[in-house]
Motif scaffolding. Structure first.
Motif, PDB file in Angstrom:
ATOM      1  N   ALA A  54      -2.549  -1.067  -4.647  1.00 23.18           N
ATOM      2  CA  ALA A  54      -1.573  -2.002  -4.058  1.00 23.18           C
ATOM      3  C   ALA A  54      -1.681  -3.351  -4.742  1.00 23.18           C
ATOM      4  O   ALA A  54      -0.677  -3.996  -5.067  1.00 23.18           O
ATOM      5  N   SER A  55      -2.911  -3.785  -4.972  1.00 23.22           N
ATOM      6  CA  SER A  55      -3.120  -5.089  -5.590  1.00 23.22           C
ATOM      7  C   SER A  55      -2.565  -5.096  -7.024  1.00 23.22           C
ATOM      8  O   SER A  55      -2.096  -6.128  -7.516  1.00 23.22           O
ATOM      9  N   ARG A  56      -2.586  -3.955  -7.681  1.00 24.13           N
ATOM     10  CA  ARG A  56      -2.021  -3.888  -9.051  1.00 24.13           C
ATOM     11  C   ARG A  56      -0.499  -3.943  -9.025  1.00 24.13           C
ATOM     12  O   ARG A  56       0.119  -4.708  -9.762  1.00 24.13           O
ATOM     13  N   VAL A  57       0.124  -3.145  -8.153  1.00 27.78           N
ATOM     14  CA  VAL A  57       1.602  -3.147  -8.143  1.00 27.78           C
ATOM     15  C   VAL A  57       2.146  -4.477  -7.605  1.00 27.78           C
ATOM     16  O   VAL A  57       3.227  -4.916  -7.970  1.00 27.78           O
ATOM     17  N   ALA A  58       1.318  -5.134  -6.753  1.00 29.40           N
ATOM     18  CA  ALA A  58       1.757  -6.396  -6.145  1.00 29.40           C
ATOM     19  C   ALA A  58       1.810  -7.541  -7.160  1.00 29.40           C
ATOM     20  O   ALA A  58       2.341  -8.602  -6.870  1.00 29.40           O
ATOM     21  N   ALA A  59       1.220  -7.322  -8.331  1.00 27.63           N
ATOM     22  CA  ALA A  59       1.216  -8.390  -9.344  1.00 27.63           C
ATOM     23  C   ALA A  59       2.518  -8.397 -10.159  1.00 27.63           C
ATOM     24  O   ALA A  59       2.716  -9.275 -10.997  1.00 27.63           O
ATOM     25  N   LEU A  60       3.402  -7.416  -9.925  1.00 27.57           N
ATOM     26  CA  LEU A  60       4.615  -7.282 -10.745  1.00 27.57           C
ATOM     27  C   LEU A  60       5.818  -7.982 -10.104  1.00 27.57           C
ATOM     28  O   LEU A  60       6.137  -7.751  -8.935  1.00 27.57           O
ATOM     29  N   ARG A  61       6.482  -8.821 -10.907  1.00 27.54           N
ATOM     30  CA  ARG A  61       7.575  -9.658 -10.387  1.00 27.54           C
ATOM     31  C   ARG A  61       8.679  -8.861  -9.707  1.00 27.54           C
ATOM     32  O   ARG A  61       9.070  -9.152  -8.585  1.00 27.54           O
TER      33      ARG A  61
ATOM     34  N   ARG B 247       0.830  -1.209   0.000  1.00 24.05           N
ATOM     35  CA  ARG B 247       0.000   0.000   0.000  1.00 24.05           C
ATOM     36  C   ARG B 247       0.866   1.262   0.000  1.00 24.05           C
ATOM     37  O   ARG B 247       0.591   2.221  -0.730  1.00 24.05           O
ATOM     38  N   VAL B 248       1.927   1.267   0.830  1.00 26.99           N
ATOM     39  CA  VAL B 248       2.813   2.441   0.892  1.00 26.99           C
ATOM     40  C   VAL B 248       3.490   2.634  -0.470  1.00 26.99           C
ATOM     41  O   VAL B 248       3.614   3.759  -0.963  1.00 26.99           O
ATOM     42  N   LEU B 249       3.885   1.531  -1.082  1.00 27.71           N
ATOM     43  CA  LEU B 249       4.518   1.643  -2.401  1.00 27.71           C
ATOM     44  C   LEU B 249       3.549   2.271  -3.405  1.00 27.71           C
ATOM     45  O   LEU B 249       3.927   3.164  -4.176  1.00 27.71           O
ATOM     46  N   ALA B 250       2.297   1.808  -3.386  1.00 23.94           N
ATOM     47  CA  ALA B 250       1.299   2.343  -4.323  1.00 23.94           C
ATOM     48  C   ALA B 250       1.092   3.836  -4.081  1.00 23.94           C
ATOM     49  O   ALA B 250       1.031   4.632  -5.035  1.00 23.94           O
ATOM     50  N   LEU B 251       1.050   4.225  -2.811  1.00 20.95           N
ATOM     51  CA  LEU B 251       0.862   5.644  -2.478  1.00 20.95           C
ATOM     52  C   LEU B 251       2.063   6.466  -2.947  1.00 20.95           C
ATOM     53  O   LEU B 251       1.913   7.534  -3.560  1.00 20.95           O
TER      54      LEU B 251
ATOM     55  N   ASN C 112       4.022  10.352  -9.362  1.00 15.05           N
ATOM     56  CA  ASN C 112       3.479  10.277 -10.726  1.00 15.05           C
ATOM     57  C   ASN C 112       4.039   9.126 -11.545  1.00 15.05           C
ATOM     58  O   ASN C 112       4.295   9.278 -12.742  1.00 15.05           O
ATOM     59  N   ILE C 113       4.261   8.009 -10.887  1.00 17.69           N
ATOM     60  CA  ILE C 113       4.764   6.830 -11.597  1.00 17.69           C
ATOM     61  C   ILE C 113       3.570   6.008 -12.061  1.00 17.69           C
ATOM     62  O   ILE C 113       2.637   5.753 -11.286  1.00 17.69           O
ATOM     63  N   ASP C 114       3.599   5.606 -13.311  1.00 16.51           N
ATOM     64  CA  ASP C 114       2.520   4.805 -13.875  1.00 16.51           C
ATOM     65  C   ASP C 114       2.498   3.447 -13.171  1.00 16.51           C
ATOM     66  O   ASP C 114       3.558   2.827 -12.970  1.00 16.51           O
ATOM     67  N   LEU C 115       1.299   2.981 -12.796  1.00 13.00           N
ATOM     68  CA  LEU C 115       1.216   1.737 -12.026  1.00 13.00           C
ATOM     69  C   LEU C 115       1.515   0.492 -12.859  1.00 13.00           C
ATOM     70  O   LEU C 115       1.451  -0.631 -12.367  1.00 13.00           O
ATOM     71  N   GLN C 116       1.848   0.715 -14.146  1.00 12.81           N
ATOM     72  CA  GLN C 116       2.265  -0.430 -14.968  1.00 12.81           C
ATOM     73  C   GLN C 116       3.745  -0.372 -15.287  1.00 12.81           C
ATOM     74  O   GLN C 116       4.271  -1.256 -15.956  1.00 12.81           O
ATOM     75  N   ASP C 117       4.410   0.684 -14.822  1.00 12.84           N
ATOM     76  CA  ASP C 117       5.831   0.856 -15.131  1.00 12.84           C
ATOM     77  C   ASP C 117       6.657   0.030 -14.131  1.00 12.84           C
ATOM     78  O   ASP C 117       7.111   0.530 -13.095  1.00 12.84           O
ATOM     79  N   GLU C 118       6.839  -1.245 -14.476  1.00 16.74           N
ATOM     80  CA  GLU C 118       7.445  -2.198 -13.539  1.00 16.74           C
ATOM     81  C   GLU C 118       8.837  -1.770 -13.071  1.00 16.74           C
ATOM     82  O   GLU C 118       9.139  -1.829 -11.879  1.00 16.74           O
ATOM     83  N   ALA C 119       9.679  -1.310 -14.012  1.00 16.09           N
ATOM     84  CA  ALA C 119      11.056  -0.956 -13.646  1.00 16.09           C
ATOM     85  C   ALA C 119      11.071   0.212 -12.662  1.00 16.09           C
ATOM     86  O   ALA C 119      11.783   0.185 -11.646  1.00 16.09           O
TER      87      ALA C 119
END
Ligand code: C5P
Length: 232
Positions: free
Chosen positions: A106-113, A46-50, A56-63
């Protein structure tokens, strides 16, 4: 370091399950009652997502998200999350991270390896004497596979949405039960079908359905597994 202080000997109790299963409250109560440290792993996601939203980081930008996870300045002032206070770069974010939006992010960012692996060591560093209660989705399967006791809590989606509805009402936040049921189902689906660390019980986990149990009853059942293992 003495043998009993080596990480492998420090007992870990893992409590996994979907949100609304009661695992947050039960893990915290268990940690306090037994005088153990507490890891709320969901709070890290959750903190990471916040932090990602703030930067302003895109929630799909894994790197970019993995880099942010590696350098995240998050702290639990009491040494762990037992007191419930969570700081991000010196700012108290304890309330902000509990919003529905932040949970979904959080659930979206948590799906990234790379995000998951960037947070792995940080989670394992909570394993300190005299022991740890770790709350999450993959505590027993991935983060602490050698845990002393593994518990997986479940409850029906309707009951979990109901609990969430009541929590929000108590806080004076208006909510719609029907949309909460849908959100719970959507988050469950994403958490349990993702390729990495999907939400599932470890093979050696005790499974407890809390749909018809209150917190005290659930805690008693969990203690009945934990106490003999800790030789209490
Ligand atoms: O438990 P909580 O609702 O705070 O977790 C927020 C989200 O973080 C979950 O929906 C899940 O996607 C993710 N999470 C995870 N692994 C964990 C803890 C949480 O993927 N160990």
């Amino acid at each position: 370091m003495s043998d009993s202080g080596s990480p492998a000997k420090i007992p870990v109790i893992t409590i996994d399950g979907p949100s609304g299963s009661g695992k947050g409250t039960i893990s915290l109560r268990l940690a306090r009652q037994l005088g153990l440290h507490f890891l709320d792993s969901g709070a890290l996601y959750r903190v990471l997502a916040l932090a990602a939203r703030q930067a302003n980081i895109d929630l799909q930008d894994e790197a970019a998200l993995a880099a942010l996870a590696g350098e995240l300045d998050v702290s639990f002032p009491a040494g762990d999350a037992c007191e419930g206070k969570i700081m991000l770069s010196g700012q108290d974010v304890s309330r902000d991270i509990r919003s529905e939006t932040c949970g979904n992010d959080a659930s979206r960012v948590a799906a990234l390896r790379s995000v998951r692996s960037a947070l792995l060591d940080r989670q394992r560093s909570f394993r300190q004497p005299p022991g740890l209660v770790a709350d999450g989705r993959d505590m027993g399967t991935v983060v602490f596979p050698d845990a002393l006791v593994k518990v997986f809590l479940t409850a029906s989606p309707e009951e979990r949405a109901n609990r969430r509805y009541n929590q929000l009402k108590e806080k004076g936040i208006s909510a719609n039960l029907e949309s909460l049921v849908n959100e719970v189902a959507e988050r469950d689906h994403r958490d349990s079908t993702r390729a990495l660390s999907p939400l599932r019980p470890a093979d050696d986990a005790h499974i407890l359905d809390t749909s018809h149990l209150d917190i005290e009853q659930s805690l008693d059942r969990v203690l009945a597994w934990v106490a003999p293992a800790l030789k209490l």
